[in-house]
Design a protein around this motif. Structure first.
Motif, PDB file in Angstrom:
ATOM      1  N   ASN A 245      19.202 -61.067 -29.798  1.00  9.37           N
ATOM      2  CA  ASN A 245      18.780 -61.552 -31.237  1.00  9.37           C
ATOM      3  C   ASN A 245      18.532 -62.880 -31.510  1.00  9.37           C
ATOM      4  O   ASN A 245      17.337 -63.208 -31.532  1.00  9.37           O
ATOM      5  N   GLU A 246      19.568 -63.660 -31.523  1.00  8.20           N
ATOM      6  CA  GLU A 246      19.447 -65.064 -31.845  1.00  8.20           C
ATOM      7  C   GLU A 246      18.514 -65.789 -30.681  1.00  8.20           C
ATOM      8  O   GLU A 246      17.672 -66.673 -31.083  1.00  8.20           O
TER       9      GLU A 246
ATOM     10  N   GLU B   9      16.213 -64.532 -28.561  1.00  4.87           N
ATOM     11  CA  GLU B   9      14.871 -63.654 -28.979  1.00  4.87           C
ATOM     12  C   GLU B   9      14.102 -64.420 -30.051  1.00  4.87           C
ATOM     13  O   GLU B   9      13.109 -64.634 -29.950  1.00  4.87           O
ATOM     14  N   THR B  10      14.905 -64.608 -31.031  1.00  7.08           N
ATOM     15  CA  THR B  10      14.330 -65.141 -32.210  1.00  7.08           C
ATOM     16  C   THR B  10      13.943 -66.606 -31.859  1.00  7.08           C
ATOM     17  O   THR B  10      12.816 -67.002 -32.469  1.00  7.08           O
TER      18      THR B  10
ATOM     19  N   GLU C 164      10.790 -66.734 -30.107  1.00  4.46           N
ATOM     20  CA  GLU C 164       9.640 -66.185 -30.775  1.00  4.46           C
ATOM     21  C   GLU C 164       9.109 -67.308 -31.879  1.00  4.46           C
ATOM     22  O   GLU C 164       7.967 -67.566 -32.218  1.00  4.46           O
ATOM     23  N   MET C 165       9.985 -68.227 -32.132  1.00  2.00           N
ATOM     24  CA  MET C 165       9.775 -69.455 -32.651  1.00  2.00           C
ATOM     25  C   MET C 165       8.696 -70.575 -32.003  1.00  2.00           C
ATOM     26  O   MET C 165       8.313 -71.406 -32.681  1.00  2.00           O
TER      27      MET C 165
ATOM     28  N   TYR D 113      17.272 -73.950 -36.151  1.00  3.68           N
ATOM     29  CA  TYR D 113      17.740 -72.848 -35.864  1.00  3.68           C
ATOM     30  C   TYR D 113      18.801 -73.145 -34.335  1.00  3.68           C
ATOM     31  O   TYR D 113      19.914 -72.244 -34.403  1.00  3.68           O
TER      32      TYR D 113
END
Length: 821
Positions: A135-136, A138-139, A142-143, A163
């Motif tokens: 989750n974190e 992967e996010t 993506e950024m 982030y």
């Protein structure tokens, strides 16, 4: 005839006793029994018995009577040993004592405990760690856009920085009780590797605070007050740390620090306190341009005896933690190794109180040990993770490209010349994943300094090989920089990876065997300590245990060499069993060759860096070979792909071991001794030639195929889901090709035979449908794939304005090559 039989019996008995490692008492009893038996069968008479008694009774009496043995034999050896013992600086001693030994010691000592290896539990990600990865992490991936970061912004976007801070990426190693995530070494490695597969810049930014930095030093050595003051801010990201070690005059030789701290009294926050006046000039410090907290290494001096010992003015390397805004500190400018934050730090007469010393005043002069222990752990996590990310990405993308890209109407991945490179990519990727998981799991249980040095050196060198091979396969597709190029970040980072945390040249030639031989040997370092303490009793015990150890390893080495390793034991059956036996053979060979070398060369071995490097290569291949066997065992997947990759890795490792030994013997200063060691290790000659063409073909084909093995070998990297992303574009094209390849091949053959004519693909497809070669549905599938294929092999092209000023033109469309008929 009787004499010949007696001699053969004696040789067999000596060989057997040496092979099993019999004790001195057993050896002594065997001598007595041998001559009694000869007399009993009439092989010798009373004169022979008397001669044997005259020769052997005094020898047995001396060696079995400790006081006589020490006085007559051990004492002269002890005197000579102390005379040739090389001088050792405090920093060398601390480096040797820091950290711990682990599985590498088993491989060095010549008789590895295979059951320990099989029973060793690799660290598994917890549910929390897996969730953070899925989750974190992967996010965050993506950024990010590595092209934008490296070529336009020269920095991570502000939302990325936020982030990272908000989600505690800087606090993976900080325990939960201090506000951190408290992740395992394997989890840290996996997270960093996934980030690196998307953005090397961001991975470096994240890995440094979780490697050698203030956070780790505070956790292990900080006082309670220091932990309470600094760790919460480091955990929540409000404080950004850096650590100043290297400088213009000091790189891999950190003991040559010119930076100083002078104990004195001074004003701090309006009060006179006892403190230090720091003067330093640091270079190449990652995160320095944005750091709010600085860790410093310097040499501490107390010329006035203010610390309480008037006879001690020099305390040695010390570590302190200070705020970046202390008066006299200059920080903020940048070097340009890439887009990650890296820069110099200067300080002139920066006064701070003594409680800035990490661990407090009692740790004054204890900084070098701190650094070596923390650096050892960091080397086993961070740089192997970067290398793993580059390897996995190269493996997946090169396999896809090599199947998509055709030359002479054949996928380039089917050419044997290309397969030599792709097989190397596949084999090293398998070996690297095995080494990454095994080493990081070891770091979770101890602080193995030699293992992590091996991991850092070899995995960054494998990264270099893999990226270069991938570039060769991609050709122009890999050379042209741009947002489509998924290799350029790894290619540009290779020189950084092989330089930081110890330059690779020095790591190989000085550290791996130089440190490993002393730390991993069961007797050498204790013998050195006994000599320094002038402890003859302890030295006597160690010396004769050492002699027995050497005799045993020599007998085992020769036996294994003559038998082709068949006499060695394997802990498993099946395809892997012969490799365990062969590693045990060369483990024993390394042990005896190391003993002979250290005995012959003594302190001169430090200067024989090429010899040391070759023995280090043997030790490294033994470690990585055993890590690969462990990975194969734990995965429990004896599928054709796994077996082929295991065989490739092991065949190459054994070949490299023999090459290293061969170079060592050829260049040994004493040619007679070098030749004798060659006969001992290679009594029937060299046998391992490396991977066969058949194995190369198998790995070259496997990299082209979608499979569970391919997914496992590239697990936990970031793959774009959009067809517009660098990796996503290639993935989409590859997956579509797998779906339509039989139809596409049919179309290509029709074009070649003239059954589908035309100057464009559209015209050829229409002709193929008209001529009944393809149906309308099949033509649509071919058209969809061909568009994806062409887009996947394109490279970026830019406007002149963008290249001159990418910052102010970063939102312009990137131009691509136009498609022509």
């Amino acid at each position: 005839m009787t004499a010949l039989i007696s001699i053969l019996v004696a040789i067999a008995a000596v060989w057997t006793l040496a092979y099993v490692g019999a004790s001195l008492a057993v050896w002594s009893a065997a001598v007595v029994v041998y001559f009694v038996a000869l007399a009993a069968v009439g092989a010798i008479g009373w004169p022979g018995i008397i001669v044997a008694a005259v020769i052997f009774v005094p020898i047995l009496a001396i060696f079995n009577t400790k006081s006589l043995r020490k006085k007559i034999v051990t004492a002269p050896v002890f005197k000579g040993f102390k005379a040739v013992l090389p001088p050792m600086s405090d920093t060398e001693r601390e480096a040797l004592e820091a950290g711990s030994t682990w599985w590498e010691a088993e491989m060095f000592r010549g008789k590895p405990d295979w059951q320990y290896l099989l029973d060793f539990k690799r660290t598994q990600l917890t549910a929390e760690e897996q969730s953070f990865l899925d989750n974190e992490t992967e996010t965050l991936c993506e950024m990010l856009d590595e092209w934008e970061i490296m070529s336009e912004l020269k920095d991570i976007p502000e939302e990325g920085w936020k982030y990272i801070r908000d989600n505690k990426f800087f606090a993976m190693l900080i325990p939960k009780e201090h506000g951190g995530l408290g992740f395992s070494a394997v989890a840290q490695s996996t997270v960093v590797a996934k980030i690196a597969s998307r953005s090397l810049t961001t991975a470096v930014t994240v890995m440094v605070p979780n490697s050698l930095g203030p956070g780790e030093l505070l956790v292990h050595y900080g006082t309670k007050e220091q932990q309470q003051k600094w760790l919460p801010g480091l955990a929540d990201g409000s404080e950004i740390p850096c650590f100043g070690l290297t400088g213009p005059e000091v790189g891999s030789d950190a003991g040559a620090l010119p930076d100083t701290g002078i104990v004195c009294k001074g004003q701090y926050n309006g009060e006179e306190v006892l403190g230090m006046k720091l003067t330093f000039s640091k270079r190449w410090i990652t995160l320095a341009p944005v750091a709010t907290v600085i860790g410093l290494a310097f040499k501490l001096y107390d010329p006035e005896g203010l610390l309480g010992d008037e006879n001690k003015t020099e305390y040695g390397i010390t570590c302190a933690l200070i705020s970046a805004d202390e008066p006299g500190v200059e920080i903020g400018t940048r070097h340009a190794p890439g887009a990650f934050m890296n820069g110099p730090i200067y300080g002139k007469d920066v006064f701070v109180p003594l409680d800035a010393i990490i661990g407090g005043q009692e740790k004054a002069g204890g900084g070098w040990r701190m650094l070596v222990e923390c650096l050892s752990a960091g080397r086993g996590i961070s740089l192997p993770a970067l290398s793993s990310a580059a390897s996995k990405t190269a493996y997946r993308m090169t396999g896809a490209f090599a199947r998509i890209r055709r030359q002479f109407k054949v996928p380039v991945g089917k050419f044997e010349g290309v397969q030599e490179a792709t097989a190397r990519i596949g084999g090293l990727n398998y070996k690297m994943e095995a080494a990454r998981i095994f080493t990081a799991s070891g770091v979770d249980q101890c602080t193995p300094s030699v293992v992590t040095a091996m991991a850092k050196y070899h995995m960054t060198e494998w990264m270099r090989q893999i990226v270069n091979d991938s570039m060769d396969v991609h050709g122009g597709r890999g050379i042209q920089q741009g947002p489509r190029n998924y290799l350029f970040g790894s290619y540009q980072s290779v020189p950084i990876a092989i330089t930081v945390e110890g330059a690779n040249i020095l790591t190989r030639s000085l550290m791996i065997f130089g440190q490993g031989a002393i730390r991993c040997h069961p007797f050498v370092f204790p013998e050195m300590e006994a000599a320094r303490k002038d402890d003859l009793d302890e030295f006597d015990h160690l010396l004769w245990s050492h002699v027995g150890h050497s005799v045993n390893r020599a007998a085992r080495t020769l036996t294994f060499g003559l038998s082709g390793s068949i006499t060695a034991k394997a802990p498993v059956d099946g395809v892997a069993a012969p490799y365990y036996r062969k590693l045990e053979r060369f483990s024993s060979a390394l042990a005896i060759c190391s003993d002979i070398t250290m005995g012959m060369l003594g302190g001169e071995l430090k200067k024989k860096e090429l010899l040391s490097a070759r023995l280090g290569d043997v030790l490294s291949e033994l470690y990585f070979g055993s890590a690969t066997l462990k990975y194969f065992y734990d995965e429990g997947k004896e599928e054709p792909e796994d077996i082929a990759h295991l065989q490739y890795v092991m065949d190459e490792s054994l070949h490299k071991i023999e090459e290293a030994f061969d170079g060592f013997f050829r260049n040994f200063p004493n040619k007679f001794v070098g030749g004798a060691m060659r006969v001992l290790v290679f009594p029937t000659g060299r046998r391992h030639k490396g991977a066969s063409d058949k194995l190369i073909n198998a790995l070259g084909n496997a990299i082209l195929e979608p499979s569970a093995f391919r997914d496992r070998m590239t697990a936990n990297i970031y793959l774009g889901t959009s067809a517009d992303s660098a990796t996503g574009r290639m993935e989409h094209a590859f997956n579509k090709l797998v779906e339509v390849e039989p139809i596409y091949d049919k179309f290509a053959k029709a074009v070649a035979k003239g059954e589908a004519d035309g100057f464009t693909v559209d015209a050829q497809l229409k002709s193929a449908v008209d001529n009944g070669v393809l149906t309308d549905a099949e033509a649509k599938q071919v058209k969809e794939y061909d568009d994806l294929r062409y887009d996947a092999i394109l490279t970026d092209a830019f406007t002149k304005d963008y290249l001159r000023d990418p910052v102010n033109h970063q939102h312009e469309d990137k131009r691509l090559e136009s498609r022509v008929a």
